[in-house]
Design a protein around this motif. Sequence first.
Motif, PDB file in Angstrom:
ATOM      1  N   MET A 165       6.795 -24.753   1.711  1.00 54.91           N
ATOM      2  CA  MET A 165       6.422 -23.484   2.328  1.00 54.91           C
ATOM      3  C   MET A 165       6.769 -23.539   3.811  1.00 54.91           C
ATOM      4  SD  MET A 165       4.663 -20.493   1.739  1.00 54.91           S
ATOM      5  CE  MET A 165       3.227 -20.673   0.657  1.00 54.91           C
ATOM      6  N   SER A 166       7.633 -22.625   4.254  1.00 56.97           N
ATOM      7  CA  SER A 166       8.001 -22.560   5.671  1.00 56.97           C
ATOM      8  C   SER A 166       6.994 -21.713   6.434  1.00 56.97           C
ATOM      9  CB  SER A 166       9.394 -21.952   5.827  1.00 56.97           C
ATOM     10  OG  SER A 166      10.366 -22.836   5.330  1.00 56.97           O
ATOM     11  N   VAL A 211       6.559 -29.137  19.721  1.00 55.80           N
ATOM     12  CA  VAL A 211       7.643 -28.278  20.218  1.00 55.80           C
ATOM     13  C   VAL A 211       7.603 -28.115  21.733  1.00 55.80           C
ATOM     14  CG1 VAL A 211       8.692 -25.985  20.058  1.00 55.80           C
ATOM     15  CG2 VAL A 211       7.718 -27.071  18.004  1.00 55.80           C
ATOM     16  N   TYR A 212       6.389 -27.975  22.309  1.00 55.73           N
ATOM     17  CA  TYR A 212       6.285 -27.685  23.742  1.00 55.73           C
ATOM     18  C   TYR A 212       5.594 -28.782  24.537  1.00 55.73           C
ATOM     19  CZ  TYR A 212       7.960 -22.965  22.865  1.00 55.73           C
ATOM     20  OH  TYR A 212       8.734 -21.882  22.534  1.00 55.73           O
ATOM     21  N   GLY A 213       5.058 -29.789  23.849  1.00 58.55           N
ATOM     22  CA  GLY A 213       4.413 -30.895  24.546  1.00 58.55           C
ATOM     23  C   GLY A 213       3.133 -30.521  25.252  1.00 58.55           C
ATOM     24  N   HIS A 242       2.053 -18.773  10.399  1.00 64.34           N
ATOM     25  CA  HIS A 242       1.830 -18.095   9.130  1.00 64.34           C
ATOM     26  C   HIS A 242       2.939 -18.471   8.148  1.00 64.34           C
ATOM     27  CE1 HIS A 242      -1.213 -15.401  10.857  1.00 64.34           C
ATOM     28  NE2 HIS A 242      -0.425 -15.319  11.908  1.00 64.34           N
ATOM     29  N   PRO A 243       2.644 -18.460   6.839  1.00 60.97           N
ATOM     30  CA  PRO A 243       3.704 -18.718   5.858  1.00 60.97           C
ATOM     31  C   PRO A 243       4.767 -17.624   5.933  1.00 60.97           C
ATOM     32  CG  PRO A 243       1.675 -18.037   4.763  1.00 60.97           C
ATOM     33  CD  PRO A 243       1.333 -18.279   6.191  1.00 60.97           C
ATOM     34  N   LEU A 244       6.021 -18.023   5.922  1.00 59.95           N
ATOM     35  CA  LEU A 244       7.125 -17.068   6.056  1.00 59.95           C
ATOM     36  C   LEU A 244       7.061 -15.939   5.029  1.00 59.95           C
ATOM     37  CD1 LEU A 244       9.761 -16.161   7.345  1.00 59.95           C
ATOM     38  CD2 LEU A 244      10.972 -17.806   5.879  1.00 59.95           C
ATOM     39  N   PRO A 245       6.788 -16.216   3.734  1.00 59.92           N
ATOM     40  CA  PRO A 245       6.749 -15.099   2.772  1.00 59.92           C
ATOM     41  C   PRO A 245       5.711 -14.042   3.119  1.00 59.92           C
ATOM     42  CG  PRO A 245       6.826 -17.207   1.619  1.00 59.92           C
ATOM     43  CD  PRO A 245       6.582 -17.516   3.065  1.00 59.92           C
ATOM     44  N   PRO A 265       8.205 -25.187  10.944  1.00 62.74           N
ATOM     45  CA  PRO A 265       7.774 -26.339  10.145  1.00 62.74           C
ATOM     46  C   PRO A 265       7.625 -25.949   8.680  1.00 62.74           C
ATOM     47  CG  PRO A 265       5.915 -25.410  11.323  1.00 62.74           C
ATOM     48  CD  PRO A 265       7.133 -24.675  11.818  1.00 62.74           C
ATOM     49  N   SER A 266       7.743 -26.923   7.810  1.00 61.89           N
ATOM     50  CA  SER A 266       7.567 -26.665   6.381  1.00 61.89           C
ATOM     51  C   SER A 266       6.583 -27.672   5.798  1.00 61.89           C
ATOM     52  CB  SER A 266       8.901 -26.737   5.637  1.00 61.89           C
ATOM     53  OG  SER A 266       9.466 -28.029   5.728  1.00 61.89           O
TER      54      SER A 266
END
Length: 300
Positions: A165-166, A211-213, A242-245, A265-266
């Motif tokens: 799940m992305s 991602v941003y530290g 949130h989940p992409l779908p 992330p997935s």
Amino acid sequence: MFDYAALTAISAVVREGSFERAAAVLGLTPSAVSQRVRGFEERLGSVLVIRGQPCRLTELGTMLCRHFDCVKVLESDLATRLAWQDKEAALPATVKIAVNADSITTWFAHAMMAFSRQEPAITLDISIDDEQCTAERLRSGDVMAAVTASSDPVPWCRTVSLGSMSYVACASPSLMATCFPKGVTAEALRNAPYLRFDRSDLFQAQWAETVYGVTLGAPACWIRSSRAFLDLCLYGLGWALHPLPLVEQYLKTGDLVEFSPGHRPSVPLFWSVPRLYGSALNRLSQNVQRVAADWLEAAG
């Protein structure tokens, strides 16, 4: 040792929440249900049902009802094979499943619908938990099957990969204008309000760190509901993953703005189900895998 008439009564009491409602389902008087439960408790020398509103099971009661649920599923499978119907059976077989909230909100409901059309005599009892915790529910015997993030096989279960799940980090246009007027930066992200699903949800904090530290401050809100989690993000209360779908349509319409398209992330998902059960759980597994293949990204 196993008094199935008593176990039927106990299961009905806990399922319905009270002796009165259990009696109505079973076509008995509340007194008859109480006698069955109390008689079995006396023979075992242990309390099985904690009387209250609603009634709850003790540890031993949980173990016995778990066994009863398994027997009912096997009986249902056998009855189908023999084209036989137990006209005296008052309770349907129940399959207890642990599913993470994002799966039930997106794809898993479609698998449930397909299975229910095939097996109308079986009731699905769904427990919602974090995908990191559902495997433990399976190991403890609380449920018969689970969608989990763990690929570690439970000894008595078959575990298969469903895909991934992305997730998308995003916020409403109003929040973007207020908190990210110059775009998403480490400093802006550190001070921006965000949402958390519950105390075990570290997804937003881990993403921001990776991602941003940056380390996030206190969340704007805790909300243990995938639908409300999305609604609050749409309203501008905070940003979240949130989940992409679930959010793809909102990204297309501009109702949500993605923070960093290159950093989605997935989470890998797996389906674990007992090896020894018959055709009913096999059909459930087939539906879960078929629907997951349509909704999730294929495993790498």
